[in-house]
Design a protein around this motif. Structure first.
Motif, PDB file in Angstrom:
ATOM      1  N   HIS A   1      -2.847 -10.550  18.009  1.00  0.00           N
ATOM      2  CA  HIS A   1      -1.751 -10.831  17.084  1.00  0.00           C
ATOM      3  C   HIS A   1      -0.395 -10.514  17.716  1.00  0.00           C
ATOM      4  O   HIS A   1       0.522 -11.349  17.693  1.00  0.00           O
ATOM      5  N   VAL A   2      -0.263  -9.325  18.298  1.00  0.00           N
ATOM      6  CA  VAL A   2       1.018  -8.887  18.845  1.00  0.00           C
ATOM      7  C   VAL A   2       1.441  -9.755  20.034  1.00  0.00           C
ATOM      8  O   VAL A   2       2.626 -10.085  20.193  1.00  0.00           O
ATOM      9  N   LEU A   3       0.481 -10.149  20.861  1.00  0.00           N
ATOM     10  CA  LEU A   3       0.798 -10.864  22.100  1.00  0.00           C
ATOM     11  C   LEU A   3       0.804 -12.378  21.947  1.00  0.00           C
ATOM     12  O   LEU A   3       1.070 -13.094  22.916  1.00  0.00           O
ATOM     13  N   GLU A   4       0.546 -12.863  20.760  1.00  0.00           N
ATOM     14  CA  GLU A   4       0.473 -14.311  20.547  1.00  0.00           C
ATOM     15  C   GLU A   4       1.710 -15.062  21.044  1.00  0.00           C
ATOM     16  O   GLU A   4       1.582 -16.167  21.581  1.00  0.00           O
ATOM     17  N   PRO A   5       2.932 -14.527  20.890  1.00  0.00           N
ATOM     18  CA  PRO A   5       4.107 -15.269  21.364  1.00  0.00           C
ATOM     19  C   PRO A   5       4.206 -15.401  22.888  1.00  0.00           C
ATOM     20  O   PRO A   5       4.987 -16.220  23.386  1.00  0.00           O
ATOM     21  N   VAL A   6       3.453 -14.599  23.635  1.00  0.00           N
ATOM     22  CA  VAL A   6       3.528 -14.610  25.097  1.00  0.00           C
ATOM     23  C   VAL A   6       2.692 -15.753  25.648  1.00  0.00           C
ATOM     24  O   VAL A   6       1.571 -15.994  25.201  1.00  0.00           O
ATOM     25  N   ASP A   7       3.242 -16.449  26.630  1.00  0.00           N
ATOM     26  CA  ASP A   7       2.526 -17.563  27.263  1.00  0.00           C
ATOM     27  C   ASP A   7       1.145 -17.091  27.735  1.00  0.00           C
ATOM     28  O   ASP A   7       1.037 -16.073  28.424  1.00  0.00           O
ATOM     29  N   PRO A   8       0.089 -17.815  27.385  1.00  0.00           N
ATOM     30  CA  PRO A   8      -1.272 -17.411  27.775  1.00  0.00           C
ATOM     31  C   PRO A   8      -1.488 -17.326  29.284  1.00  0.00           C
ATOM     32  O   PRO A   8      -2.438 -16.689  29.741  1.00  0.00           O
ATOM     33  N   SER A   9      -0.612 -17.959  30.065  1.00  0.00           N
ATOM     34  CA  SER A   9      -0.777 -17.920  31.520  1.00  0.00           C
ATOM     35  C   SER A   9      -0.262 -16.616  32.136  1.00  0.00           C
ATOM     36  O   SER A   9      -0.511 -16.336  33.315  1.00  0.00           O
ATOM     37  N   VAL A  10       0.434 -15.792  31.343  1.00  0.00           N
ATOM     38  CA  VAL A  10       0.931 -14.502  31.856  1.00  0.00           C
ATOM     39  C   VAL A  10      -0.272 -13.612  32.173  1.00  0.00           C
ATOM     40  O   VAL A  10      -1.148 -13.423  31.324  1.00  0.00           O
ATOM     41  N   PRO A  11      -0.348 -13.079  33.389  1.00  0.00           N
ATOM     42  CA  PRO A  11      -1.536 -12.301  33.781  1.00  0.00           C
ATOM     43  C   PRO A  11      -1.689 -10.990  33.020  1.00  0.00           C
ATOM     44  O   PRO A  11      -0.701 -10.341  32.665  1.00  0.00           O
ATOM     45  N   ILE A  12      -2.946 -10.623  32.791  1.00  0.00           N
ATOM     46  CA  ILE A  12      -3.303  -9.358  32.156  1.00  0.00           C
ATOM     47  C   ILE A  12      -3.840  -8.404  33.221  1.00  0.00           C
ATOM     48  O   ILE A  12      -4.657  -8.799  34.063  1.00  0.00           O
ATOM     49  N   VAL A  13      -3.382  -7.162  33.163  1.00  0.00           N
ATOM     50  CA  VAL A  13      -3.897  -6.123  34.064  1.00  0.00           C
ATOM     51  C   VAL A  13      -4.342  -4.933  33.217  1.00  0.00           C
ATOM     52  O   VAL A  13      -3.582  -4.444  32.382  1.00  0.00           O
ATOM     53  N   LEU A  14      -5.554  -4.493  33.427  1.00  0.00           N
ATOM     54  CA  LEU A  14      -6.046  -3.273  32.785  1.00  0.00           C
ATOM     55  C   LEU A  14      -5.446  -2.082  33.505  1.00  0.00           C
ATOM     56  O   LEU A  14      -5.594  -1.936  34.717  1.00  0.00           O
ATOM     57  N   GLN A  15      -4.729  -1.236  32.766  1.00  0.00           N
ATOM     58  CA  GLN A  15      -4.110  -0.048  33.360  1.00  0.00           C
ATOM     59  C   GLN A  15      -4.468   1.142  32.475  1.00  0.00           C
ATOM     60  O   GLN A  15      -3.801   1.429  31.491  1.00  0.00           O
ATOM     61  N   THR A  16      -5.534   1.825  32.817  1.00  0.00           N
ATOM     62  CA  THR A  16      -6.042   2.882  31.947  1.00  0.00           C
ATOM     63  C   THR A  16      -6.550   4.068  32.753  1.00  0.00           C
ATOM     64  O   THR A  16      -6.929   3.929  33.926  1.00  0.00           O
ATOM     65  N   ARG A  17      -6.562   5.222  32.103  1.00  0.00           N
ATOM     66  CA  ARG A  17      -7.177   6.415  32.693  1.00  0.00           C
ATOM     67  C   ARG A  17      -8.501   6.733  31.994  1.00  0.00           C
ATOM     68  O   ARG A  17      -9.061   7.809  32.195  1.00  0.00           O
ATOM     69  N   SER A  18      -8.975   5.821  31.175  1.00  0.00           N
ATOM     70  CA  SER A  18     -10.273   6.026  30.524  1.00  0.00           C
ATOM     71  C   SER A  18     -11.375   5.919  31.567  1.00  0.00           C
ATOM     72  O   SER A  18     -11.164   5.397  32.667  1.00  0.00           O
ATOM     73  N   THR A  19     -12.547   6.381  31.219  1.00  0.00           N
ATOM     74  CA  THR A  19     -13.673   6.345  32.161  1.00  0.00           C
ATOM     75  C   THR A  19     -14.564   5.130  31.925  1.00  0.00           C
ATOM     76  O   THR A  19     -15.667   5.061  32.465  1.00  0.00           O
ATOM     77  N   THR A  20     -14.075   4.191  31.123  1.00  0.00           N
ATOM     78  CA  THR A  20     -14.897   3.022  30.772  1.00  0.00           C
ATOM     79  C   THR A  20     -14.239   1.745  31.274  1.00  0.00           C
ATOM     80  O   THR A  20     -14.078   0.772  30.536  1.00  0.00           O
ATOM     81  N   VAL A  21     -13.854   1.755  32.533  1.00  0.00           N
ATOM     82  CA  VAL A  21     -13.110   0.625  33.099  1.00  0.00           C
ATOM     83  C   VAL A  21     -13.910  -0.672  33.003  1.00  0.00           C
ATOM     84  O   VAL A  21     -13.370  -1.718  32.629  1.00  0.00           O
TER      85      VAL A  21
END
Length: 234
Positions: free
Chosen positions: A199-219
């Motif tokens: 919902h929040v990211l819907e206005p962003v062009d779908p071609s914009v790359p996604i990067v997971l950036q987390t310190r969780s242990t479930t990468v």
């Protein structure tokens, strides 16, 4: 493009190990955090080895805050010299667009040379108002971090609508706020997060790359969920 994995996810892996782990998970892009004590820098300070191993470095994160008098144009030039031509992720102070700081910001940005400067929407730095003014006045792109959005604006969807054309990379993770502070605890992503992110990211062009950036242990699990999100956004 597959969902990327930031070096922050595997801070103890050297470059060769990081590339191998990423390929195992189906990732071919990354964000590299510089001077954070991460092991990829031990054998690949420039990121060139990762590129040779088939990992595209989308952004390089430097601990620089645009608008801060602590970061002179001269010091920025020294830091950026070895990152020439790269997309460099930095922060911005909340007074970057005040009358007394505009000239400094212009000089700081010029010091990056031919590198592309992207502002990270990270908590503790620029507010939504300042980010809007910076992107408009200096034609800057954003690295949109969903964790930071929780702090920099009271209406994430509206803010994203306003800056959507400036978003160049999405940094996503699962997290919980620590009450009464700017701190968070990274955790595993859950399906409910995807509903909100979609919902929040819907206005962003779908071609914009996604990067997971987390310190969780479930990468691995988080990467799988973000891959699903990417398909929903396609």
């Amino acid at each position: 493009m597959s969902v990327g994995i930031a070096s922050t996810c595997f801070p103890r892996l050297k470059a060769q190990q990081l590339a191998t782990r990423m390929h195992t998970l189906g990732a071919t892009t990354t964000d590299l955090a510089v001077d954070r004590g991460q092991q990829w820098e031990v054998d690949d300070p420039s990121g060139a080895l990762l590129a040779d191993l088939g990992v595209e470095v989308l952004t390089v994160g430097l601990r620089i805050e645009i608008g801060s008098v602590s970061h002179t144009p001269e010091s920025i030039e020294r830091h950026a010299m070895s990152r020439a031509g790269k997309s460099i992720r930095v922060f911005a102070s909340d007074d970057s667009t005040t009358a007394t700081r505009r000239a400094l910001v212009a000089e700081q940005l010029a010091a990056f040379g031919d590198s592309t400067v992207l502002i990270d929407t990270h908590q503790g730095h620029a507010s939504d108002r300042t980010l809007l003014e910076l992107t408009a006045e200096f034609d800057l792109g954003l690295v949109l971090d969903n964790e930071g959005l929780e702090f920099v604006t009271e209406d994430a969807r509206r803010f994203v609508e306003q800056v959507s054309s400036s978003v160049r990379v999405l940094h996503l993770k699962g997290f919980d706020r620590v009450k009464g502070s700017l701190s968070t605890l990274n955790r595993s992503l859950v399906p409910a997060d995807l509903v909100n992110l979609h919902h929040v990211l819907e206005p962003v062009d779908p071609s914009v790359p996604i990067v997971l950036q987390t310190r969780s242990t479930t990468v691995e699990r988080d990467h799988r969920l973000l891959t699903h999100l990417q398909k929903l956004r396609a």
